[in-house]
Design a protein around this motif. Structure first.
Motif, PDB file in Angstrom:
ATOM      1  N   ILE A 184       0.719  -1.117   0.133  1.00 23.35           N
ATOM      2  CA  ILE A 184       0.045  -0.123  -0.113  1.00 23.35           C
ATOM      3  C   ILE A 184       0.902   1.312   0.134  1.00 23.35           C
ATOM      4  O   ILE A 184       0.254   2.455   0.046  1.00 23.35           O
ATOM      5  N   VAL A 185       2.104   1.251  -0.185  1.00 23.06           N
ATOM      6  CA  VAL A 185       3.097   2.256  -0.240  1.00 23.06           C
ATOM      7  C   VAL A 185       3.776   2.336  -1.615  1.00 23.06           C
ATOM      8  O   VAL A 185       4.485   1.367  -2.129  1.00 23.06           O
ATOM      9  N   PHE A 186       3.469   3.620  -2.113  1.00 20.58           N
ATOM     10  CA  PHE A 186       3.954   3.615  -3.554  1.00 20.58           C
ATOM     11  C   PHE A 186       4.905   4.951  -3.782  1.00 20.58           C
ATOM     12  O   PHE A 186       4.427   5.834  -3.356  1.00 20.58           O
ATOM     13  N   ASP A 187       5.999   4.665  -4.092  1.00 17.43           N
ATOM     14  CA  ASP A 187       7.139   5.932  -4.067  1.00 17.43           C
ATOM     15  C   ASP A 187       6.521   6.785  -5.135  1.00 17.43           C
ATOM     16  O   ASP A 187       6.893   7.911  -5.121  1.00 17.43           O
ATOM     17  N   GLU A 188       5.880   6.419  -6.374  1.00 18.30           N
ATOM     18  CA  GLU A 188       5.432   7.512  -7.165  1.00 18.30           C
ATOM     19  C   GLU A 188       4.386   8.598  -6.661  1.00 18.30           C
ATOM     20  O   GLU A 188       3.880   9.598  -7.212  1.00 18.30           O
ATOM     21  N   LEU A 189       3.766   8.111  -5.527  1.00 17.56           N
ATOM     22  CA  LEU A 189       2.946   9.152  -4.786  1.00 17.56           C
ATOM     23  C   LEU A 189       3.720  10.030  -4.038  1.00 17.56           C
ATOM     24  O   LEU A 189       3.158  11.040  -3.624  1.00 17.56           O
ATOM     25  N   THR A 190       4.971   9.884  -3.487  1.00 20.33           N
ATOM     26  CA  THR A 190       5.727  10.776  -2.567  1.00 20.33           C
ATOM     27  C   THR A 190       5.763  12.131  -2.972  1.00 20.33           C
ATOM     28  O   THR A 190       5.733  12.574  -4.153  1.00 20.33           O
ATOM     29  N   ARG A 191       5.140  13.093  -2.109  1.00 10.06           N
ATOM     30  CA  ARG A 191       4.884  14.446  -2.444  1.00 10.06           C
ATOM     31  C   ARG A 191       5.898  15.242  -1.793  1.00 10.06           C
ATOM     32  O   ARG A 191       5.830  16.849  -2.186  1.00 10.06           O
ATOM     33  N   VAL A 192       6.640  15.202  -0.796  1.00 10.14           N
ATOM     34  CA  VAL A 192       7.325  15.953  -0.070  1.00 10.14           C
ATOM     35  C   VAL A 192       8.253  16.942  -0.985  1.00 10.14           C
ATOM     36  O   VAL A 192       8.398  18.051  -0.813  1.00 10.14           O
ATOM     37  N   PRO A 193       9.263  15.981  -1.822  1.00  8.01           N
ATOM     38  CA  PRO A 193      10.011  16.912  -2.598  1.00  8.01           C
ATOM     39  C   PRO A 193       9.317  17.747  -3.422  1.00  8.01           C
ATOM     40  O   PRO A 193      10.111  18.965  -3.722  1.00  8.01           O
ATOM     41  N   SER A 194       8.095  17.499  -4.017  1.00  6.79           N
ATOM     42  CA  SER A 194       7.352  18.409  -4.733  1.00  6.79           C
ATOM     43  C   SER A 194       7.073  19.703  -3.970  1.00  6.79           C
ATOM     44  O   SER A 194       6.755  20.837  -4.479  1.00  6.79           O
ATOM     45  N   ILE A 195       6.287  19.445  -2.609  1.00  4.06           N
ATOM     46  CA  ILE A 195       6.150  20.507  -1.985  1.00  4.06           C
ATOM     47  C   ILE A 195       7.329  21.377  -1.636  1.00  4.06           C
ATOM     48  O   ILE A 195       6.942  22.546  -1.773  1.00  4.06           O
ATOM     49  N   GLU A 196       8.227  20.883  -1.488  1.00  8.00           N
ATOM     50  CA  GLU A 196       9.584  21.636  -1.011  1.00  8.00           C
ATOM     51  C   GLU A 196       9.985  22.505  -2.190  1.00  8.00           C
ATOM     52  O   GLU A 196      10.407  23.650  -2.103  1.00  8.00           O
ATOM     53  N   ALA A 197       9.820  21.908  -3.379  1.00  5.59           N
ATOM     54  CA  ALA A 197      10.153  22.675  -4.689  1.00  5.59           C
ATOM     55  C   ALA A 197       9.242  23.696  -4.895  1.00  5.59           C
ATOM     56  O   ALA A 197       9.527  25.029  -5.100  1.00  5.59           O
ATOM     57  N   ASP A 198       8.036  23.638  -4.431  1.00  3.26           N
ATOM     58  CA  ASP A 198       6.805  24.609  -4.635  1.00  3.26           C
ATOM     59  C   ASP A 198       7.084  25.843  -3.635  1.00  3.26           C
ATOM     60  O   ASP A 198       7.108  27.076  -3.836  1.00  3.26           O
TER      61      ASP A 198
ATOM     62  N   PHE B  84       0.061  30.446 -12.332  1.00  2.00           N
ATOM     63  CA  PHE B  84       1.011  29.560 -12.237  1.00  2.00           C
ATOM     64  C   PHE B  84       1.205  28.869 -13.566  1.00  2.00           C
ATOM     65  O   PHE B  84       0.272  28.856 -14.418  1.00  2.00           O
ATOM     66  N   GLU B  85       2.225  28.372 -13.862  1.00  2.00           N
ATOM     67  CA  GLU B  85       2.319  27.424 -14.971  1.00  2.00           C
ATOM     68  C   GLU B  85       2.861  26.085 -14.221  1.00  2.00           C
ATOM     69  O   GLU B  85       1.815  25.566 -13.532  1.00  2.00           O
ATOM     70  N   ALA B  86       4.171  25.687 -14.527  1.00  2.00           N
ATOM     71  CA  ALA B  86       4.350  24.315 -13.618  1.00  2.00           C
ATOM     72  C   ALA B  86       4.805  24.506 -12.325  1.00  2.00           C
ATOM     73  O   ALA B  86       4.466  23.820 -11.220  1.00  2.00           O
ATOM     74  N   GLU B  87       5.886  25.485 -12.162  1.00  2.00           N
ATOM     75  CA  GLU B  87       6.504  25.855 -10.939  1.00  2.00           C
ATOM     76  C   GLU B  87       5.318  26.220  -9.885  1.00  2.00           C
ATOM     77  O   GLU B  87       4.565  27.160 -10.262  1.00  2.00           O
ATOM     78  N   GLY B  88       5.379  25.875  -8.531  1.00  2.00           N
ATOM     79  CA  GLY B  88       4.603  26.552  -7.658  1.00  2.00           C
ATOM     80  C   GLY B  88       3.362  25.748  -7.425  1.00  2.00           C
ATOM     81  O   GLY B  88       2.762  25.573  -6.278  1.00  2.00           O
ATOM     82  N   VAL B  89       3.039  24.782  -8.020  1.00  2.00           N
ATOM     83  CA  VAL B  89       1.721  23.688  -8.007  1.00  2.00           C
ATOM     84  C   VAL B  89       2.305  22.338  -8.316  1.00  2.00           C
ATOM     85  O   VAL B  89       1.578  21.464  -8.850  1.00  2.00           O
ATOM     86  N   SER B  90       3.630  22.055  -8.503  1.00  2.00           N
ATOM     87  CA  SER B  90       4.087  20.667  -8.900  1.00  2.00           C
ATOM     88  C   SER B  90       3.514  19.550  -7.914  1.00  2.00           C
ATOM     89  O   SER B  90       3.519  18.504  -8.164  1.00  2.00           O
ATOM     90  N   PHE B  91       3.095  19.999  -6.621  1.00  2.00           N
ATOM     91  CA  PHE B  91       2.423  19.091  -5.731  1.00  2.00           C
ATOM     92  C   PHE B  91       1.268  18.304  -6.346  1.00  2.00           C
ATOM     93  O   PHE B  91       0.935  17.089  -6.084  1.00  2.00           O
ATOM     94  N   TYR B  92       0.648  19.027  -7.269  1.00  2.00           N
ATOM     95  CA  TYR B  92      -0.531  18.304  -7.908  1.00  2.00           C
ATOM     96  C   TYR B  92      -0.171  17.761  -9.134  1.00  2.00           C
ATOM     97  O   TYR B  92      -0.947  16.922  -9.855  1.00  2.00           O
ATOM     98  N   HIS B  93       0.926  17.652  -9.495  1.00  2.00           N
ATOM     99  CA  HIS B  93       1.606  16.893 -10.718  1.00  2.00           C
ATOM    100  C   HIS B  93       2.547  15.592 -10.371  1.00  2.00           C
ATOM    101  O   HIS B  93       3.423  15.662  -9.952  1.00  2.00           O
ATOM    102  N   PHE B  94       1.804  14.334 -10.822  1.00  2.00           N
ATOM    103  CA  PHE B  94       2.354  13.252 -10.442  1.00  2.00           C
ATOM    104  C   PHE B  94       3.329  12.646 -11.696  1.00  2.00           C
ATOM    105  O   PHE B  94       2.748  12.239 -12.400  1.00  2.00           O
ATOM    106  N   ALA B  95       4.512  13.114 -11.685  1.00  2.00           N
ATOM    107  CA  ALA B  95       5.359  12.961 -12.809  1.00  2.00           C
ATOM    108  C   ALA B  95       5.678  11.450 -13.291  1.00  2.00           C
ATOM    109  O   ALA B  95       5.343  11.323 -14.531  1.00  2.00           O
ATOM    110  N   GLU B  96       5.184  10.704 -12.140  1.00  2.00           N
ATOM    111  CA  GLU B  96       5.439   9.070 -12.658  1.00  2.00           C
ATOM    112  C   GLU B  96       4.154   8.484 -12.593  1.00  2.00           C
ATOM    113  O   GLU B  96       3.858   7.221 -12.763  1.00  2.00           O
TER     114      GLU B  96
END
Ligand code: HEM
Length: 226
Positions: A84-98, A162-174
């Motif tokens: 039930i744990v998926f690496d592709e869901l991990t959000r903390v790095p995206s939030i930190e970039a935002d 916004f474009e991509a930067e600032g809202v990457s939390f909502y973008h699941f690249a994987e």
């Protein structure tokens, strides 16, 4: 999944073999509607707030996902937890970039974590030892982010420039296609080895998870609604 008598499902008017993912969805339907209708959420989505309000939300999400993803690491070590744990869901790095984009390089010094967030994060930190409690919270956040979150991202881009930067939390690249991923996630929920009591506890916990989000939106509303 338990398929024998299922008082929880019967109580909700569902067949006794109802999968956990359905119990969670049906069990939180009212709470979901209430969350969508919170003044802060509605105003943010309608473009009536500003970047500062969204930034405040992103700060809270940093605290929430730091706690959730610390629990994920603990859950992964439990029997059956890895499912039930998926690496592709991990959000903390995206939030930190935002946050670096929104607040600048010293973002970590500017964090103001609200009382409702502190309470939510405290509960999340406790879920690392319970598959049922963790599943409820991970379901509430990640399936929400992969569902309504995609609409929220478009509204943030439309209204606040916004474009991509600032809202990457909502973008699941994987996760290029949320729908099949969400279906697979629900299958994993349904396959968890939880007895009836644990399934009932998961639904109760998911309601609490929504309540934590409602309380947070109420505090954000007090700060940002004019
Ligand atoms: C503006 C706010 C929101 C909007 C517009 C919204 C919209 C949606 C939509 C359209 C779906 C269905 C997607 C589908 O059928 O695949 C959905 C599902 C979901 N949302 Fe939201 N949502 C919002 C807020 C929230 C919040 C605050 C949470 C909890 C923190 C949340 C948690 C969920 C969950 C867990 C699901 C998955 C339901 C399931 O299929 O089991 N949502 N949302």
């Amino acid at each position: 999944m338990t398929t024998t008598t299922d008082p929880l499902a019967v109580e909700q008017g569902l067949p006794a073999t109802t999968p956990l993912s359905t119990l969670l969805r049906e069990g939180t339907r009212t709470e979901h509607e209430a969350a969508e209708q919170m003044g802060f959420v509605e105003s943010l989505m309608a473009g009536r707030l500003d970047r500062a309000a969204y930034t405040d939300l992103a700060v809270q999400q940093h605290a929430i996902y730091t706690a959730l993803e610390a629990a994920s690491a603990q859950i992964r070590a439990l029997p059956g937890g890895d499912a039930i744990v998926f690496d592709e869901l991990t959000r903390v790095p995206s939030i930190e970039a935002d946050l670096a984009f929104l607040l600048g390089p010293d973002w970590a010094q500017q964090m103001r974590v609200l009382p409702a967030t502190e309470r939510y994060a405290a509960r999340l930190r406790e879920t690392g030892t319970s598959l049922a409690a963790y599943a409820a919270h991970a379901y509430t956040r990640y399936l929400g982010d992969l569902s309504g979150g995609q609409i929220i991202q478009r509204m943030l881009q439309r209204h606040y420039g916004f474009e991509a930067e600032g809202v990457s939390f909502y973008h699941f690249a994987e996760i290029p296609k949320p729908k099949p991923f969400k279906d697979a996630y629900r299958d994993r929920l349904d396959a968890l080895d939880l007895d009836e009591d644990a399934r009932a506890a998961a639904v109760t916990e998911a309601k609490h998870a929504f309540e934590h989000n409602r309380a947070l939106f109420a505090e954000l509303g007090e700060l940002h609604l004019r």
